[in-house]
Design a protein around this motif. Structure first.
Motif, PDB file in Angstrom:
ATOM      1  N   THR A  11     -11.118   3.481  -8.702  1.00 31.28           N
ATOM      2  CA  THR A  11     -11.417   4.248  -9.448  1.00 31.28           C
ATOM      3  C   THR A  11     -10.042   5.119  -9.134  1.00 31.28           C
ATOM      4  O   THR A  11     -10.553   6.540  -8.921  1.00 31.28           O
ATOM      5  N   ASN A  12      -9.032   5.146  -8.140  1.00 25.68           N
ATOM      6  CA  ASN A  12      -7.868   5.674  -7.425  1.00 25.68           C
ATOM      7  C   ASN A  12      -7.052   6.047  -9.245  1.00 25.68           C
ATOM      8  O   ASN A  12      -6.504   5.414  -9.701  1.00 25.68           O
ATOM      9  N   LEU A  13      -7.568   7.079  -9.404  1.00 30.51           N
ATOM     10  CA  LEU A  13      -6.409   7.385 -10.689  1.00 30.51           C
ATOM     11  C   LEU A  13      -4.660   7.069 -10.309  1.00 30.51           C
ATOM     12  O   LEU A  13      -3.839   6.986 -11.535  1.00 30.51           O
ATOM     13  N   ALA A  14      -4.803   8.130 -10.392  1.00 31.57           N
ATOM     14  CA  ALA A  14      -2.936   8.072  -9.636  1.00 31.57           C
ATOM     15  C   ALA A  14      -2.546   6.797  -8.865  1.00 31.57           C
ATOM     16  O   ALA A  14      -1.639   6.419  -9.722  1.00 31.57           O
ATOM     17  N   ALA A  15      -2.757   6.465  -8.328  1.00 29.03           N
ATOM     18  CA  ALA A  15      -2.501   4.434  -8.378  1.00 29.03           C
ATOM     19  C   ALA A  15      -2.480   3.768  -8.906  1.00 29.03           C
ATOM     20  O   ALA A  15      -1.607   3.220  -9.394  1.00 29.03           O
ATOM     21  N   ASN A  16      -3.481   3.908  -9.753  1.00 29.99           N
ATOM     22  CA  ASN A  16      -3.608   2.953 -11.122  1.00 29.99           C
ATOM     23  C   ASN A  16      -2.819   3.220 -12.056  1.00 29.99           C
ATOM     24  O   ASN A  16      -2.163   1.601 -12.667  1.00 29.99           O
ATOM     25  N   LYS A  17      -2.392   4.987 -12.374  1.00 36.55           N
ATOM     26  CA  LYS A  17      -1.291   5.074 -13.724  1.00 36.55           C
ATOM     27  C   LYS A  17       0.301   4.584 -12.562  1.00 36.55           C
ATOM     28  O   LYS A  17       1.477   4.364 -13.390  1.00 36.55           O
ATOM     29  N   VAL A  18       0.316   4.488 -11.593  1.00 33.71           N
ATOM     30  CA  VAL A  18       1.656   4.731 -11.002  1.00 33.71           C
ATOM     31  C   VAL A  18       1.839   2.849 -11.215  1.00 33.71           C
ATOM     32  O   VAL A  18       3.024   3.097 -11.878  1.00 33.71           O
ATOM     33  N   HIS A  71       1.869  16.924  -1.175  1.00 32.94           N
ATOM     34  CA  HIS A  71       2.726  16.296  -1.621  1.00 32.94           C
ATOM     35  C   HIS A  71       2.411  15.657  -2.462  1.00 32.94           C
ATOM     36  O   HIS A  71       3.404  14.941  -3.213  1.00 32.94           O
ATOM     37  N   ARG A  72       0.971  14.825  -3.096  1.00 40.65           N
ATOM     38  CA  ARG A  72       0.665  14.052  -3.819  1.00 40.65           C
ATOM     39  C   ARG A  72       0.405  15.350  -5.544  1.00 40.65           C
ATOM     40  O   ARG A  72       0.410  16.333  -6.045  1.00 40.65           O
ATOM     41  N   GLY A  73       0.863  13.830  -6.316  1.00 39.15           N
ATOM     42  CA  GLY A  73       0.635  14.206  -7.786  1.00 39.15           C
ATOM     43  C   GLY A  73       2.168  15.320  -8.350  1.00 39.15           C
ATOM     44  O   GLY A  73       1.898  16.063  -9.370  1.00 39.15           O
ATOM     45  N   ARG A  74       2.806  14.976  -7.416  1.00 40.81           N
ATOM     46  CA  ARG A  74       4.377  15.581  -7.909  1.00 40.81           C
ATOM     47  C   ARG A  74       5.478  15.252  -8.383  1.00 40.81           C
ATOM     48  O   ARG A  74       6.678  15.346  -8.510  1.00 40.81           O
ATOM     49  N   GLY A  75       4.684  13.593  -8.489  1.00 38.15           N
ATOM     50  CA  GLY A  75       6.070  12.247  -8.292  1.00 38.15           C
ATOM     51  C   GLY A  75       7.167  11.811  -7.982  1.00 38.15           C
ATOM     52  O   GLY A  75       7.294  11.184  -8.122  1.00 38.15           O
ATOM     53  N   ILE A  76       6.627  12.068  -6.608  1.00 47.57           N
ATOM     54  CA  ILE A  76       6.973  11.303  -4.920  1.00 47.57           C
ATOM     55  C   ILE A  76       7.137   9.794  -5.440  1.00 47.57           C
ATOM     56  O   ILE A  76       7.470   8.496  -5.323  1.00 47.57           O
ATOM     57  N   GLY A  77       5.576   9.031  -5.735  1.00 51.55           N
ATOM     58  CA  GLY A  77       4.880   7.810  -5.133  1.00 51.55           C
ATOM     59  C   GLY A  77       5.233   7.278  -6.468  1.00 51.55           C
ATOM     60  O   GLY A  77       5.647   6.162  -6.142  1.00 51.55           O
ATOM     61  N   ALA A  78       5.943   7.588  -7.526  1.00 52.63           N
ATOM     62  CA  ALA A  78       6.237   6.649  -9.056  1.00 52.63           C
ATOM     63  C   ALA A  78       7.697   6.926  -8.698  1.00 52.63           C
ATOM     64  O   ALA A  78       7.763   5.039  -8.837  1.00 52.63           O
ATOM     65  N   VAL A  79       8.229   7.072  -7.906  1.00 53.96           N
ATOM     66  CA  VAL A  79       9.732   6.741  -7.357  1.00 53.96           C
ATOM     67  C   VAL A  79       9.196   6.161  -6.292  1.00 53.96           C
ATOM     68  O   VAL A  79      10.164   4.950  -6.111  1.00 53.96           O
ATOM     69  N   HIS A  82       0.936  -1.359  -0.107  1.00 52.06           N
ATOM     70  CA  HIS A  82      -0.187   0.409   0.217  1.00 52.06           C
ATOM     71  C   HIS A  82       0.878   1.181  -0.024  1.00 52.06           C
ATOM     72  O   HIS A  82       1.789   1.324   0.490  1.00 52.06           O
ATOM     73  N   ALA A  83       0.199   2.519   0.156  1.00 54.52           N
ATOM     74  CA  ALA A  83       0.818   4.362  -0.544  1.00 54.52           C
ATOM     75  C   ALA A  83      -0.055   4.586   0.089  1.00 54.52           C
ATOM     76  O   ALA A  83      -0.914   4.500   0.330  1.00 54.52           O
ATOM     77  N   HIS A  84       0.526   5.739   1.016  1.00 54.38           N
ATOM     78  CA  HIS A  84      -0.332   6.559   1.574  1.00 54.38           C
ATOM     79  C   HIS A  84       0.310   8.085   1.878  1.00 54.38           C
ATOM     80  O   HIS A  84       1.748   8.203   2.337  1.00 54.38           O
ATOM     81  N   ILE A  85       0.657   8.974   0.557  1.00 52.81           N
ATOM     82  CA  ILE A  85       1.563  10.158   0.460  1.00 52.81           C
ATOM     83  C   ILE A  85       0.382  10.747   1.758  1.00 52.81           C
ATOM     84  O   ILE A  85      -0.924  11.142   1.041  1.00 52.81           O
ATOM     85  N   TRP A  86       0.766  12.160   3.215  1.00 54.94           N
ATOM     86  CA  TRP A  86      -0.015  12.370   4.269  1.00 54.94           C
ATOM     87  C   TRP A  86      -0.901  13.618   2.940  1.00 54.94           C
ATOM     88  O   TRP A  86      -1.450  13.721   4.101  1.00 54.94           O
ATOM     89  N   TYR A 145      14.177  11.495 -18.355  1.00 58.57           N
ATOM     90  CA  TYR A 145      13.469  12.275 -19.422  1.00 58.57           C
ATOM     91  C   TYR A 145      12.480  13.171 -19.155  1.00 58.57           C
ATOM     92  O   TYR A 145      11.955  13.829 -19.745  1.00 58.57           O
ATOM     93  N   LYS A 146      12.264  13.042 -17.526  1.00 54.34           N
ATOM     94  CA  LYS A 146      10.854  13.550 -16.927  1.00 54.34           C
ATOM     95  C   LYS A 146      11.632  13.993 -15.335  1.00 54.34           C
ATOM     96  O   LYS A 146      11.459  13.203 -14.449  1.00 54.34           O
ATOM     97  N   PRO A 147      11.657  15.373 -16.021  1.00 53.93           N
ATOM     98  CA  PRO A 147      11.836  15.811 -14.175  1.00 53.93           C
ATOM     99  C   PRO A 147      10.913  15.884 -13.537  1.00 53.93           C
ATOM    100  O   PRO A 147      10.023  16.267 -13.820  1.00 53.93           O
TER     101      PRO A 147
END
Ligand SMILES: CC(C)(COP(=O)(O)OP(=O)(O)OC[C@H]1O[C@@H](n2cnc3c(N)ncnc32)[C@H](O)[C@@H]1OP(=O)(O)O)[C@@H](O)C(=O)NCCC(=O)NCCS
Length: 207
Positions: free
Chosen positions: A145-152, A112-120, A104-108, A200-202
């Motif tokens: 339905t969780n777009l970010a978590a599926n996209k990762v 802080h979400r949507g900035r590329g942290i979870g991807a790393v 599981h993942a939780h960025i509190w 290639y993706k800052p």
């Protein structure tokens, strides 16, 4: 730097500044604030969490304190840090020793979400969990339905391996999930793929 400071001051965050490490005592209040604070309604929508089914704050604090002693042996929770500041956790449940676990993942904080942290951080946490537990696979039952978590997971180049429902005692009701699985043998390929992407993706500094 103190917990709670903004890790986003100064130059853009680099991938190497996003790390995962053992849970520290100072992280516990952040976790409790996430589960018991104002985000609880939002958490209900995102991950099916029911605040009324939570253990007391005191009990949860005690349970988390036990996990800070895990050291590097076999952590079941890892703190996500950006420039040393803790921003979230990755956690394991449904552990079958040396076989598998659900991760599981939780960025509190929303900022802080949507900035590329979870991807790393997902990838760094997977590396650590595989190494420490000798799992054959890690499983992700991701709310559909969780777009970010599926996209990762899509960034890893893998496809869902099923659909189902997920429920634990602190959830209101089972939620529909999309299941992903990472086999131990595929981890190196995923790491290579995402590291190529990161070159290639800052990371985004602004939310
Ligand atoms: C799920 C979570 C860990 C993802 O981490 P994150 O740092 O927010 O994700 P990232 O910023 O690294 O984004 C990863 C990808 O998802 C995309 N993404 C992020 N937020 C998104 C959103 N709200 N909608 C659609 N796509 C989104 C990003 O664009 C990125 O894809 P890209 O690299 O192609 O641009 C984090 O958002 C979180 O903790 N959410 C709350 C708790 C939760 O939902 N946990 C997961 C339950 S399984």
């Amino acid at each position: 730097m103190n917990v709670g400071d903004s890790p986003f001051e100064g130059a853009d965050i680099t991938v190497s500044e996003i790390t995962v490490s053992d849970l520290g005592h100072a992280d516990i209040e952040n976790i409790l604030n996430y589960w018991f604070g104002s985000s609880s309604l939002e958490l209900r929508a995102m991950i099916g969490f029911d605040p009324n089914k939570m253990p007391s704050r005191r009990l949860m604090r005690e349970a988390l304190a036990l996990k800070t002693g895990q050291g590097s042996v076999a952590p079941t929770i890892l703190t996500i840090r950006v420039r040393g500041v803790s921003v979230g956790v990755h956690e394991l449940t449904h552990i079958e020793p040396r076989v598998s676990a659900i991760m599981h993942a939780h960025i509190w904080n929303t900022e802080h979400r949507g900035r590329g942290i979870g991807a790393v951080s997902y990838v760094r946490a997977m590396e650590r969990f595989f190494e420490a537990h000798g799992f054959q696979r890690l499983i992700f039952d991701t709310p559909s339905t969780n777009l970010a978590a599926n996209k990762v997971k899509q960034l890893w180049g893998i496809s869902p391996c099923g659909r189902g429902t997920f429920v634990i005692p602190t959830m209101a009701e089972p939620i529909a999930t999309t299941r992903y699985q990472v086999e131990r043998a595929h981890l190196a390929g995923i790491v290579e793929r995402v590291e190529r992407l990161w070159k290639y993706k800052p990371l985004r500094k602004q939310g």
